[in-house]
Design a protein around this motif. Structure first.
Motif, PDB file in Angstrom:
ATOM      1  N   ARG A   1      -5.274   5.129   1.872  1.00  0.00           N
ATOM      2  CA  ARG A   1      -4.245   4.353   1.206  1.00  0.00           C
ATOM      3  C   ARG A   1      -4.773   3.720  -0.081  1.00  0.00           C
ATOM      4  O   ARG A   1      -5.962   3.435  -0.204  1.00  0.00           O
ATOM      5  CB  ARG A   1      -3.721   3.240   2.120  1.00  0.00           C
ATOM      6  N   LEU A   2      -3.843   3.505  -0.983  1.00  0.00           N
ATOM      7  CA  LEU A   2      -4.115   2.748  -2.195  1.00  0.00           C
ATOM      8  C   LEU A   2      -3.427   1.397  -2.041  1.00  0.00           C
ATOM      9  O   LEU A   2      -2.256   1.326  -1.640  1.00  0.00           O
ATOM     10  CB  LEU A   2      -3.564   3.484  -3.414  1.00  0.00           C
ATOM     11  N   TYR A   3      -4.152   0.308  -2.319  1.00  0.00           N
ATOM     12  CA  TYR A   3      -3.652  -1.051  -2.133  1.00  0.00           C
ATOM     13  C   TYR A   3      -3.618  -1.791  -3.470  1.00  0.00           C
ATOM     14  O   TYR A   3      -4.455  -1.550  -4.346  1.00  0.00           O
ATOM     15  CB  TYR A   3      -4.575  -1.838  -1.190  1.00  0.00           C
TER      16      TYR A   3
ATOM     17  N   SER B   1       0.839  -1.197   0.000  1.00  0.00           N
ATOM     18  CA  SER B   1       0.000   0.000   0.000  1.00  0.00           C
ATOM     19  C   SER B   1       0.869   1.239   0.000  1.00  0.00           C
ATOM     20  O   SER B   1       2.049   1.201   0.361  1.00  0.00           O
ATOM     21  CB  SER B   1      -0.926   0.014   1.223  1.00  0.00           C
ATOM     22  N   VAL B   2       0.261   2.340  -0.397  1.00  0.00           N
ATOM     23  CA  VAL B   2       0.935   3.635  -0.348  1.00  0.00           C
ATOM     24  C   VAL B   2      -0.081   4.664   0.141  1.00  0.00           C
ATOM     25  O   VAL B   2      -1.265   4.610  -0.219  1.00  0.00           O
ATOM     26  CB  VAL B   2       1.494   4.026  -1.735  1.00  0.00           C
ATOM     27  N   VAL B   3       0.374   5.580   0.987  1.00  0.00           N
ATOM     28  CA  VAL B   3      -0.496   6.622   1.534  1.00  0.00           C
ATOM     29  C   VAL B   3      -0.721   7.700   0.474  1.00  0.00           C
ATOM     30  O   VAL B   3       0.243   8.211  -0.109  1.00  0.00           O
ATOM     31  CB  VAL B   3       0.118   7.245   2.803  1.00  0.00           C
TER      32      VAL B   3
ATOM     33  N   VAL C   1       2.313   7.183  -8.200  1.00  0.00           N
ATOM     34  CA  VAL C   1       1.761   7.504  -6.883  1.00  0.00           C
ATOM     35  C   VAL C   1       2.797   7.238  -5.793  1.00  0.00           C
ATOM     36  O   VAL C   1       2.965   8.038  -4.866  1.00  0.00           O
ATOM     37  CB  VAL C   1       0.475   6.686  -6.635  1.00  0.00           C
ATOM     38  N   ALA C   2       3.504   6.109  -5.886  1.00  0.00           N
ATOM     39  CA  ALA C   2       4.500   5.762  -4.875  1.00  0.00           C
ATOM     40  C   ALA C   2       5.638   6.770  -4.867  1.00  0.00           C
ATOM     41  O   ALA C   2       6.132   7.156  -3.796  1.00  0.00           O
ATOM     42  CB  ALA C   2       5.037   4.361  -5.134  1.00  0.00           C
TER      43      ALA C   2
END
Length: 316
Positions: free
Chosen positions: A279-281, A163-165, A304-305
């Protein structure tokens, strides 16, 4: 009852103008007015307060607005599901997103993303948090957007999921404003006179967040549960109609807060609120059958990351 009546009603709730909504819906104003009247006749009560300008919803209209959004969402989701049986177009990214984020955060986030990456073909499935994560686990979507808070861990295998915030969301209590702009209801209430409380259902993720918030409150909060639903928009409508206090995501309350229809009951030290990450998973082992789709998902994730920092290997 026809779906176009609901679409007319939602448009009118947004524009607060019969003439503007009629133009947006590509019908004459008399025809648009007749369709709104037909919907009111079907519901059995007035939904529009025609004594004010600009036009506004009645209390019943505020409550029905949330239900209309839900009905339209379900109808469109059913159509999308059936159309998907005919095959998803190449290079279309499938998202599963909780209802609140689908209405508030996702549209602007996607617009910002497209500024850098260009136009993206996307399909969004608006679900509750549990079902959204389940769609990811079962391979039904490419990406899931959801809330994260350490008080409500969501254990998934870190070797497979990352995941990334991408943002943050504050949850706080809100009340409708009275004629003086003051809250109709206050906290903490008393044992003898508890505050009317508009609650999430027990299994709703935001319901669990609200319970965490109440547990950490600096003093006991006395609440009388008078209504329950699993949708933040439903609680917002009931709060606007003056039925009690609702704990809402800031993004869901923002428009009503700016117009003075809702008042925050949080204090300056934020003792009655908490902040969740958005978050995106993704399943990093999943390989979409279509090569162009795989490249598109990878490109989006990398962008995104990089913008937000390294992805989190753990989903807790």
């Amino acid at each position: 009852m026809e779906l176009k009546w609901l679409e007319d009603f939602v448009s009118l709730a947004e524009t607060r103008s019969f003439s503007r909504s009629a133009a947006l819906r590509h019908v004459t104003q008399p025809a648009f007015s007749r369709r709104i009247q037909a919907l009111e006749a079907w519901v059995g009560t007035e939904l529009i307060d025609r004594s004010t300008f600009p036009t506004r919803l009645t209390q019943s209209g505020e409550v029905f607005h949330a239900q209309a959004l839900s009905i339209l969402s379900q109808a469109h989701e059913a159509r999308a599901l059936l159309r998907s049986r005919e095959g998803t177009p190449a290079a279309t990214i499938e998202f599963a997103v909780p209802h609140t984020l689908a209405l508030t955060f996702f549209p602007q986030w996607l617009s910002d993303l497209e500024t850098d990456l260009g136009r993206l073909r996307t399909r969004l499935r608006a679900l509750n948090v549990h079902d959204a994560v389940l769609m990811l686990v079962e391979g039904g979507v490419d990406l899931v957007m959801g809330y994260h808070h350490p008080g409500q861990p969501r254990p998934l295998d870190p070797a497979r999921y990352e995941s990334v915030v991408i943002g943050a969301e504050r949850v706080a209590p809100f009340s409708a404003a009275n004629a003086r702009g003051e809250p109709r209801f206050t906290l903490p209430g008393t044992a003898q006179s508890p505050t009317p409380y508009l609650s999430y259902t027990p299994n709703a993720y935001l319901g669990r967040m609200t319970q965490l918030l109440l547990n950490k409150a600096p003093e006991p909060i006395y609440l009388d549960k008078v209504y329950e639903t699993d949708m933040a928009e439903g609680l917002k409508a009931m709060a606007l109609a003056g039925h009690g206090v609702a704990f809402l995501p800031q993004s869901a309350a923002a428009d009503a807060l700016a117009s003075g229809r809702l008042v925050s009951l949080d204090d300056a030290r934020h003792e009655l609120s908490l902040t969740m990450e958005i978050r995106l998973y993704r399943d990093k082992l999943a390989v979409p059958a279509d090569e162009s789709r795989r490249r598109l998902v990878d490109s989006l994730w990398k962008h995104v990351a990089t913008a937000r920092g390294e992805p989190h290997a753990e989903l807790t």
